[in-house]
Design a protein around this motif. Structure first.
Motif, PDB file in Angstrom:
ATOM      1  N   THR A 187     147.273 -57.424  64.654  1.00 61.88           N
ATOM      2  CA  THR A 187     147.112 -58.803  64.206  1.00 61.88           C
ATOM      3  C   THR A 187     148.383 -59.580  64.501  1.00 61.88           C
ATOM      4  N   GLY A 188     148.210 -60.774  65.033  1.00 66.97           N
ATOM      5  CA  GLY A 188     149.327 -61.678  65.264  1.00 66.97           C
ATOM      6  C   GLY A 188     149.045 -62.993  64.588  1.00 66.97           C
ATOM      7  N   SER A 189     150.086 -63.697  64.192  1.00 70.17           N
ATOM      8  CA  SER A 189     149.872 -64.965  63.496  1.00 70.17           C
ATOM      9  C   SER A 189     150.915 -65.988  63.914  1.00 70.17           C
ATOM     10  N   TYR A 190     150.580 -67.244  63.673  1.00 69.23           N
ATOM     11  CA  TYR A 190     151.470 -68.364  63.942  1.00 69.23           C
ATOM     12  C   TYR A 190     151.134 -69.466  62.952  1.00 69.23           C
ATOM     13  N   SER A 191     152.147 -70.100  62.410  1.00 70.11           N
ATOM     14  CA  SER A 191     151.922 -71.258  61.538  1.00 70.11           C
ATOM     15  C   SER A 191     153.014 -72.288  61.797  1.00 70.11           C
TER      16      SER A 191
ATOM     17  N   GLN B 162     150.686 -68.718  70.729  1.00 67.73           N
ATOM     18  CA  GLN B 162     151.805 -68.174  69.960  1.00 67.73           C
ATOM     19  C   GLN B 162     151.364 -66.990  69.095  1.00 67.73           C
ATOM     20  N   ALA B 163     150.160 -67.060  68.536  1.00 72.15           N
ATOM     21  CA  ALA B 163     149.635 -65.932  67.755  1.00 72.15           C
ATOM     22  C   ALA B 163     149.406 -64.735  68.659  1.00 72.15           C
ATOM     23  N   ASN B 164     148.906 -64.978  69.856  1.00 71.58           N
ATOM     24  CA  ASN B 164     148.698 -63.912  70.839  1.00 71.58           C
ATOM     25  C   ASN B 164     150.027 -63.260  71.219  1.00 71.58           C
ATOM     26  N   ALA B 165     151.055 -64.075  71.436  1.00 71.48           N
ATOM     27  CA  ALA B 165     152.376 -63.550  71.778  1.00 71.48           C
ATOM     28  C   ALA B 165     152.942 -62.708  70.643  1.00 71.48           C
TER      29      ALA B 165
ATOM     30  N   VAL C 257     145.234 -63.994  65.354  1.00 69.74           N
ATOM     31  CA  VAL C 257     144.466 -63.297  66.381  1.00 69.74           C
ATOM     32  C   VAL C 257     144.406 -61.820  66.025  1.00 69.74           C
ATOM     33  N   VAL C 258     143.260 -61.224  66.288  1.00 67.37           N
ATOM     34  CA  VAL C 258     143.054 -59.795  66.063  1.00 67.37           C
ATOM     35  C   VAL C 258     142.454 -59.234  67.342  1.00 67.37           C
ATOM     36  N   GLY C 259     143.018 -58.142  67.838  1.00 60.43           N
ATOM     37  CA  GLY C 259     142.498 -57.544  69.058  1.00 60.43           C
ATOM     38  C   GLY C 259     143.070 -56.156  69.280  1.00 60.43           C
ATOM     39  N   TYR C 260     142.540 -55.493  70.292  1.00 55.71           N
ATOM     40  CA  TYR C 260     143.010 -54.157  70.655  1.00 55.71           C
ATOM     41  C   TYR C 260     144.129 -54.277  71.687  1.00 55.71           C
TER      42      TYR C 260
END
Length: 112
Positions: free
Chosen positions: A57-61, A74-77, A106-109
Motif C-alpha cells: 500500500t502506498g499513500s499520498y496526502s 505520488q501514491a504509486n511512487a 494505491v494497493v497492488g502487487y
C-alpha cells in the motif's frame, strides 16, 4: 408557417450532419518492431517479472489541492519505494477530496 418548417428542417439536418459517432476504441499494447529481410515483424513485448504474493500500500496526502493524476502518481511512487519494486501489478486507486485536501491511496502487487 412554411418558413418555420424550413427553419426546423434546416436545423435538424445541420444537427444530424454535425453529429459524429465515436466508434473508435483505443487499444494500447506494448510491442517491439523487428526488421527482417524485406519485412517488418511486430511481436508482443514480454518481460519476466517476479510478482509478490502479498500486496503493498502506498499513500499520498496534500493540504493543497493538486490534480488527481499527480496524487495517484505520488501514491504509486510511495508503494514502489516501500516494496523496492519496479512496477505495481493490478493497482487499485482510492482518492478522496475534501475541502482543499486530497488523499490518494494505491494497493497492488509489487513486481521486480
Amino acid at each position: 408557417m412554411k418558413s418555420k418548417m424550413y427553419f426546423l428542417a434546416g436545423t435538424l439536418s445541420l444537427a444530424l450532419i454535425s453529429c459524429k459517432g465515436y466508434d473508435e476504441i483505443l487499444v494500447s499494447t506494448h510491442t517491439q518492431d523487428i526488421a527482417g529481410k524485406n519485412r517488418l515483424y511486430t511481436i508482443p513485448l514480454t518481460v519476466d517479472l517476479n510478482i509478490a504474493s502479498s500486496r503493498v500500500t502506498g499513500s499520498y496526502s496534500s493540504k493543497q489541492l493538486v490534480s488527481v493524476e499527480y496524487a495517484k502518481t505520488q501514491a504509486n511512487a510511495d508503494a514502489l519505494q516501500k516494496a523496492n519494486a519496479d512496477i505495481l501489478i493490478e493497482p487499485q486507486y482510492y482518492v478522496e477530496i475534501k475541502d482543499n485536501k486530497i488523499e490518494a491511496q494505491v494497493v497492488g502487487y509489487p513486481a521486480h
